[in-house]
Design a protein around this motif. Structure first.
Motif, PDB file in Angstrom:
ATOM      1  N   SER A 241      -4.699   0.639   1.858  1.00 49.72           N
ATOM      2  CA  SER A 241      -4.909   1.913   2.549  1.00 49.72           C
ATOM      3  C   SER A 241      -5.900   1.831   3.714  1.00 49.72           C
ATOM      4  N   LEU A 248       1.617   3.980   5.448  1.00 53.25           N
ATOM      5  CA  LEU A 248       1.871   4.275   4.035  1.00 53.25           C
ATOM      6  C   LEU A 248       2.787   5.481   3.844  1.00 53.25           C
ATOM      7  N   HIS A 252       4.544   2.133   0.316  1.00 50.00           N
ATOM      8  CA  HIS A 252       3.213   1.710  -0.126  1.00 50.00           C
ATOM      9  C   HIS A 252       3.102   0.200  -0.190  1.00 50.00           C
TER      10      HIS A 252
END
Ligand code: A3P
Length: 293
Positions: A241, A248, A252
């Motif tokens: 992240s 994202l 992911h």
């Protein structure tokens, strides 16, 4: 910050690569390895991050626990061949790393590994994952990683995967090359993603014995817990992240973490074609993979 553009693939000494991993070639090849360096080598999407995090925790979690919450994993385990405008290169990051041992990520095929690693007898852990799940994971990764080539649709991606037209080249050649190398080299440990899924704690013990680490059973248990997919997915220092180049919203980085997700992507026809082609490409090796658990 403006991101560098998506690159195109080109043939680099017989391996498909992009400029982000070749622009710095002399510095990479002249890298000065040390005997206590530990390289985690793999084809992309085999679980390199997982093993990097395991090693980082084994070596450093009790020495500097605060590092775990404040330093992204890609800084703790630099990516040797990465060289992208706007970011420090892997070689630069490694040269300023003060932790010992240095834990180093690489996706290089075995014949591209800088020779000083062999000269210094550095330890190398090669992580391998079955081709079908690797292809699926790589497809989603190329969708969300803005510094990888455009993946196109799934079918064309899979065809290119079989042709070896992927960043870091052919999965088949990568895996066979490293497997052959480890036969006569006791400094290489070959790990399978599928074994890590099936028995994480057992594999952490195996890593410790390869590395000559006398980690307490309690530490191994703690590490095993921390590196569970669900815990890593929640951990911003390891879940992708903070990487600016990942979108994202598309997919992911900690995507599914399963063995057999390929079944949700391969059509019957794609699977038959893939199996037939696989047999031909892998007939001259005895490395064996599990595709279902
Ligand atoms: P998926 O896309 O199939 O989910 P790499 O770090 O080499 O790029 O590999 C990434 C792949 O490893 C992704 O696969 C990711 O989810 C998976 N992975 C990372 N950590 C994991 C963990 N703790 N357990 C299971 N899979 C993990």
């Amino acid at each position: 910050m403006e991101l560098p553009p998506r690159p195109t693939l080109f043939d680099f000494h017989g391996v498909s690569m992009t400029k982000y991993f070749t622009d710095n070639w002399d510095d990479i090849q002249n890298f000065k390895a040390r005997p206590d360096d530990i390289v985690i080598a793999s084809y992309p999407k085999a679980g390199n991050t997982w093993v990097s995090y395991i090693l980082d925790l084994l070596y450093f979690s009790h020495v500097s626990p605060e590092r775990q919450d404040s330093v992204p994993l890609y800084e703790r385990v630099p990516f040797l061949e990465m060289h992208m405008p706007g970011f420090p290169s892997g070689v630069e990051e490694l040269n300023k790393l003060i932790t010992i041992p240095r834990i180093i990520k690489s996706h290089l095929p075995v014949h591209f590994i800088p020779k000083s690693f062999w000269e210094q007898n550095s330890k190398i852990i090669y992580v391998a994952r079955n081709a079908k799940d690797t292809a699926v994971s790589y497809f989603h990764f190329d969708r969300m990683n803005m510094v990888q080539p455009e993946p196109g649709d799934w079918n064309s991606f899979l065809q290119r995967f079989m042709e070896g037209k992927m960043v870091f080249g052919s999965w088949y050649e990568h895996v066979k090359g490293w497997w052959k190398e480890k036969i006569n080299n006791s400094n290489i440990l070959f790990l399978f993603y599928e074994d890590l899924i099936e028995d994480t704690e057992g594999e952490v013990h195996r890593l410790c014995s390869f590395l000559g680490l006398s980690a307490a059973a309690e530490l191994v248990k703690k590490v095993t817990e921390k590196v569970h997919f669900d815990n890593m997915k929640k951990n911003n220092m390891v879940n992708g992240s903070v990487e600016e180049v990942f979108d994202l919203n598309i997919s992911h980085f900690m995507r599914k973490g399963k063995v057999g997700d390929w079944k949700n992507h391969f059509t019957v026809q794609q699977n038959e074609q893939f199996d037939e082609d696989y047999e031909k490409k892998m007939k001259n090796t005895d490395v064996r993979f599990t595709t279902v658990l």
